[in-house]
Design a protein around this motif. Structure first.
Motif, PDB file in Angstrom:
ATOM      1  N   GLN A  26      -6.477  16.064 -20.473  1.00  0.00           N
ATOM      2  CA  GLN A  26      -5.278  16.637 -19.908  1.00  0.00           C
ATOM      3  C   GLN A  26      -6.428  17.593 -19.442  1.00  0.00           C
ATOM      4  N   HIS A 127      -7.516  11.431 -28.248  1.00  0.00           N
ATOM      5  CA  HIS A 127      -6.286  12.808 -27.731  1.00  0.00           C
ATOM      6  C   HIS A 127      -6.041  10.923 -26.808  1.00  0.00           C
ATOM      7  N   TRP A 128      -6.117   9.575 -26.770  1.00  0.00           N
ATOM      8  CA  TRP A 128      -5.581   9.089 -26.428  1.00  0.00           C
ATOM      9  C   TRP A 128      -5.598   8.197 -24.839  1.00  0.00           C
ATOM     10  N   ASN A 171      -4.846  11.835 -32.890  1.00  0.00           N
ATOM     11  CA  ASN A 171      -3.542  12.686 -32.561  1.00  0.00           C
ATOM     12  C   ASN A 171      -2.344  11.930 -31.692  1.00  0.00           C
ATOM     13  N   TRP A 174       1.703   7.717 -33.584  1.00  0.00           N
ATOM     14  CA  TRP A 174       2.614   7.241 -32.506  1.00  0.00           C
ATOM     15  C   TRP A 174       3.229   7.294 -30.940  1.00  0.00           C
ATOM     16  N   CYS A 175       2.343   8.293 -30.873  1.00  0.00           N
ATOM     17  CA  CYS A 175       2.984   8.119 -29.204  1.00  0.00           C
ATOM     18  C   CYS A 175       1.663   7.115 -29.140  1.00  0.00           C
ATOM     19  N   ASN A 229       2.914  13.969 -35.213  1.00  0.00           N
ATOM     20  CA  ASN A 229       4.008  14.325 -34.280  1.00  0.00           C
ATOM     21  C   ASN A 229       5.146  13.980 -34.931  1.00  0.00           C
ATOM     22  N   ASN A 301       2.031  17.880 -35.438  1.00  0.00           N
ATOM     23  CA  ASN A 301       2.893  18.543 -34.616  1.00  0.00           C
ATOM     24  C   ASN A 301       4.554  19.397 -34.203  1.00  0.00           C
ATOM     25  N   TYR A 303       7.877  19.566 -31.819  1.00  0.00           N
ATOM     26  CA  TYR A 303       8.270  20.144 -30.267  1.00  0.00           C
ATOM     27  C   TYR A 303      10.136  20.832 -30.479  1.00  0.00           C
ATOM     28  N   SER A 304      10.157  19.243 -31.038  1.00  0.00           N
ATOM     29  CA  SER A 304      11.696  19.090 -30.916  1.00  0.00           C
ATOM     30  C   SER A 304      12.136  18.245 -32.722  1.00  0.00           C
ATOM     31  N   TRP A 341      14.077  19.096 -23.732  1.00  0.00           N
ATOM     32  CA  TRP A 341      14.009  18.889 -25.348  1.00  0.00           C
ATOM     33  C   TRP A 341      14.675  19.412 -26.161  1.00  0.00           C
ATOM     34  N   GLU A 368      -0.088  21.390 -33.348  1.00  0.00           N
ATOM     35  CA  GLU A 368       0.541  21.863 -31.592  1.00  0.00           C
ATOM     36  C   GLU A 368       1.999  22.491 -32.161  1.00  0.00           C
ATOM     37  N   TRP A 415       0.546  24.910 -28.757  1.00  0.00           N
ATOM     38  CA  TRP A 415      -0.143  24.221 -26.911  1.00  0.00           C
ATOM     39  C   TRP A 415       0.783  24.543 -25.628  1.00  0.00           C
ATOM     40  N   GLU A 422       0.559  17.164 -17.672  1.00  0.00           N
ATOM     41  CA  GLU A 422       1.303  16.691 -19.015  1.00  0.00           C
ATOM     42  C   GLU A 422       1.420  15.273 -18.608  1.00  0.00           C
ATOM     43  N   TRP A 423       0.270  14.372 -18.656  1.00  0.00           N
ATOM     44  CA  TRP A 423       0.455  12.748 -19.284  1.00  0.00           C
ATOM     45  C   TRP A 423       1.571  12.024 -17.682  1.00  0.00           C
TER      46      TRP A 423
HETATM   47  C1  GBH Z   1       2.152  16.050 -27.093  1.00  0.00           C
HETATM   48  O1  GBH Z   1       3.041  15.720 -27.683  1.00  0.00           O
HETATM   49  C2  GBH Z   1       0.496  15.837 -27.296  1.00  0.00           C
HETATM   50  O2  GBH Z   1      -0.233  15.839 -28.297  1.00  0.00           O
HETATM   51  C3  GBH Z   1       0.071  16.807 -25.729  1.00  0.00           C
HETATM   52  O3  GBH Z   1      -1.162  16.287 -25.298  1.00  0.00           O
HETATM   53  C4  GBH Z   1       1.024  16.625 -24.842  1.00  0.00           C
HETATM   54  O4  GBH Z   1       0.920  18.044 -23.932  1.00  0.00           O
HETATM   55  C5  GBH Z   1       2.379  17.611 -25.445  1.00  0.00           C
HETATM   56  O5  GBH Z   1       3.003  17.265 -26.408  1.00  0.00           O
HETATM   57  C6  GBH Z   1       3.845  18.220 -24.880  1.00  0.00           C
HETATM   58  O6  GBH Z   1       4.399  16.510 -24.537  1.00  0.00           O
HETATM   59  O7  GBH Z   1      12.937  14.124 -26.182  1.00  0.00           O
HETATM   60  O8  GBH Z   1      14.004  15.577 -27.548  1.00  0.00           O
HETATM   61  O9  GBH Z   1      13.548  13.422 -27.969  1.00  0.00           O
HETATM   62  C7  GBH Z   1       4.113  15.373 -27.328  1.00  0.00           C
HETATM   63  C8  GBH Z   1       5.044  13.943 -28.109  1.00  0.00           C
HETATM   64  C9  GBH Z   1       7.166  12.865 -28.087  1.00  0.00           C
HETATM   65  C10 GBH Z   1       7.014  15.530 -28.415  1.00  0.00           C
HETATM   66  C11 GBH Z   1       7.981  13.093 -28.400  1.00  0.00           C
HETATM   67  C12 GBH Z   1       8.572  15.099 -27.782  1.00  0.00           C
HETATM   68  C13 GBH Z   1      10.971  13.524 -27.826  1.00  0.00           C
HETATM   69  C14 GBH Z   1      11.226  14.483 -27.648  1.00  0.00           C
HETATM   70  N1  GBH Z   1       6.502  14.311 -28.065  1.00  0.00           N
HETATM   71  N2  GBH Z   1       9.223  13.867 -28.277  1.00  0.00           N
HETATM   72  S1  GBH Z   1      13.241  14.520 -27.065  1.00  0.00           S
END
Ligand code: GBH
Length: 464
Positions: A26, A127-128, A171, A174-175, A229, A301, A303-304, A341, A368, A415, A422-423
């Motif tokens: 990244q 990390h992928w 990392n 699951w992803c 995650n 990690n 996020y949501s 998200w 993260e 993060w 961003e992938w």
């Molecule tokens: C991480 O993965 C990565 O490790 C990182 O490289 C990346 O840049 C960062 O997050 C930001 O994307 O659509 O509401 O169901 C994130 C893994 C898995 C987090 C799927 C959000 C879906 C949320 N993601 N998940 S939702």
């Protein structure tokens, strides 16, 4: 925001570890330098339609050439630690055979630079960015990849183990498995669920074999872990069908990894759910003993989170033709990030509290947490990202609440250090505390970076 800063760190102990995180593909760029061979992401980015605007990581943040300046930036934030990943195809081109000294030299300099500035290096081995040659030989659905990963891990330990204490194998397996081999939205872009489940097992086996080899090869005691995650899976109601839907989502998203890692067994309910979808976990004798090699920490990690319902809407059947029970995500009408998200800090408190309860004795680190928002930069590259600052502050408070409820959370990595690739979203989505101008590669601290720096400083002051 000064008040928010004081509040956010309040309640966290003086020895709480603060950091920022990135990953190799990244940020590094320099994809064909010093003997690096292509990874599955170099290949995937060339597939038409795979990445927004056909972007790729060829240059990214050009970190490979700007590393000392970037380390100075990290040190300027006053954080304790920097979490970064090693590009496997840089240090072991093609994923087999001897180390590539020129590739390793980059990480050698990075580690020295960090230590010289008093920043703790925190390594993620994967990390992928799987070497493309290993994908050509079958990738993660193939058992041999696990053994190749263990060899690679040992090779990195041999080079950096004299200076690095903190090691994370994978990392977010699951992803790697689900987005890469089932949904096909990440490299290598394959879409076969049974293969994705084989990938899950071989990722976990690779983790376990690597963990054994890392411990054996480490010249000093190390802190060893893996990063997953996860979100918290809430049932839409107390009805049995909704509770089952949440349990199944949590099974496939979290327990499929946590239970073999920590208890040495795959969860029976998940195994039967997988069977309904025609998938089987290819376990061989001894695999679970390797996978459950004791962990010193678990990286989370976050996020949501989601709310799940197993109650069919009008006219929908209760099961799919396969016999799989009905399940859906219930929209919550919460504020969302630029990724779409849901912003749900309470999910982090609930997740950490639950991990502490179900898997006691395992130190937790947030490896993260962060958010993309639609940043607008002024002529000087300054970004007034109150939305990101609020996201971070609310989630740091959520961590403190989990600690107060008994969860053993010891650190937090934001993060990300800077905007990056961003992938599948390319450069369209910005998660950085630091703005990157991709035309000039100029870095500018966003308001959230200044806020984070102040928060860390205040938290440090308690250390006396
Ligand atoms: C991480 O993965 C990565 O490790 C990182 O490289 C990346 O840049 C960062 O997050 C930001 O994307 O659509 O509401 O169901 C994130 C893994 C898995 C987090 C799927 C959000 C879906 C949320 N993601 N998940 S939702």
């Amino acid at each position: 925001t000064a008040a928010a800063a004081t509040d956010a760190a309040a309640g966290l102990p003086a020895d709480f570890l603060w950091g920022v995180a990135t990953s190799s593909y990244q940020i590094e760029g320099a994809v064909a330098e010093d003997g690096r061979t292509p990874s599955i992401w170099d290949t995937f980015c060339r597939v038409p339609g795979a990445v927004v605007d056909g972007e790729n990581g060829d240059t990214a943040c050009d970190h490979y050439h700007r590393m000392p300046d970037d380390v100075a930036l990290i040190a300027g934030l006053g954080v304790d630690s920097y979490r970064f990943s090693i590009a496997w195809p840089r240090v072991q081109p093609g994923g087999r055979g001897p180390a590539n000294a020129a590739g390793l030299a980059f990480y050698d300099r990075l580690v020295d630079e960090l230590l010289a500035k008093g920043v703790l290096p925190w390594i993620t081995l994967y990390h992928w960015d799987l070497p493309q040659e290993l994908e050509d030989a079958g990738g993660w659905p193939t058992r041999d990849t696990a053994h190749r990963f263990a060899d690679y891990a040992e090779l990195v330990m041999d080079a950096l183990g004299d200076r690095v204490r903190h090691w994370t194998t994978l990392n977010e397996p699951w992803c790697s498995a689900m987005l890469g081999y089932d949904q096909g939205v990440h490299a290598p872009g394959r879409t076969h669920f049974p293969d994705a489940i084989k990938a899950v097992h071989h990722l976990l086996l690779g983790h376990g074999l690597a963990a054994q080899r890392l411990r054996a090869a480490a010249p000093e005691p190390i802190q060893l872990g893996i990063t997953l995650n996860m979100g918290n899976a809430y049932p839409a109601s107390d009805r049995q069908a909704d509770r089952d839907a949440a349990r199944r989502a949590d099974g496939l998203g979290a327990r499929l990894y946590l239970d073999p890692l920590i208890h040495g067994r795959y969860p029976a309910d998940v195994i039967s759910d997988l069977a309904l979808r025609g998938a089987e976990i290819p376990v061989q004798d001894g695999d679970l003993a390797a996978i459950s090699e004791p962990l010193d920490m678990l990286g989370v990690n976050y996020y949501s989170s989601h709310v799940f319902s197993g109650t069919p809407e009008d006219g929908e059947p209760e099961t799919r033709p396969s016999g799989e029970p009905y399940s859906r995500i219930v929209p919550q009408n919460l504020p969302v990030t630029a990724m779409g998200w849901d912003i749900i800090p309470r999910g982090l408190t609930d997740l950490l509290t639950r991990l502490g309860r179900d898997y006691p004795g395992l130190p937790l680190y947030i490896t993260e947490n962060g958010a993309a928002f639609d940043d607008t930069a002024d002529a000087d590259g300054r970004v007034q990202d109150d939305d990101r600052t609020a996201y971070l502050a609310d989630h740091i408070r959520a961590v403190a609440a989990a600690r107060a409820a008994g969860a053993d959370v010891r650190g937090y990595f934001a993060w990300s250090l800077m905007d990056n690739f961003e992938w599948a979203y390319g450069y369209d989505k910005r998660f950085g505390l630091v703005r990157v101008d991709y035309d000039t590669q100029r870095r500018t601290l966003k308001q959230s970076a200044e806020w984070y720096r102040d928060t860390v400083r205040r938290s440090r002051e308690q250390r006396g």
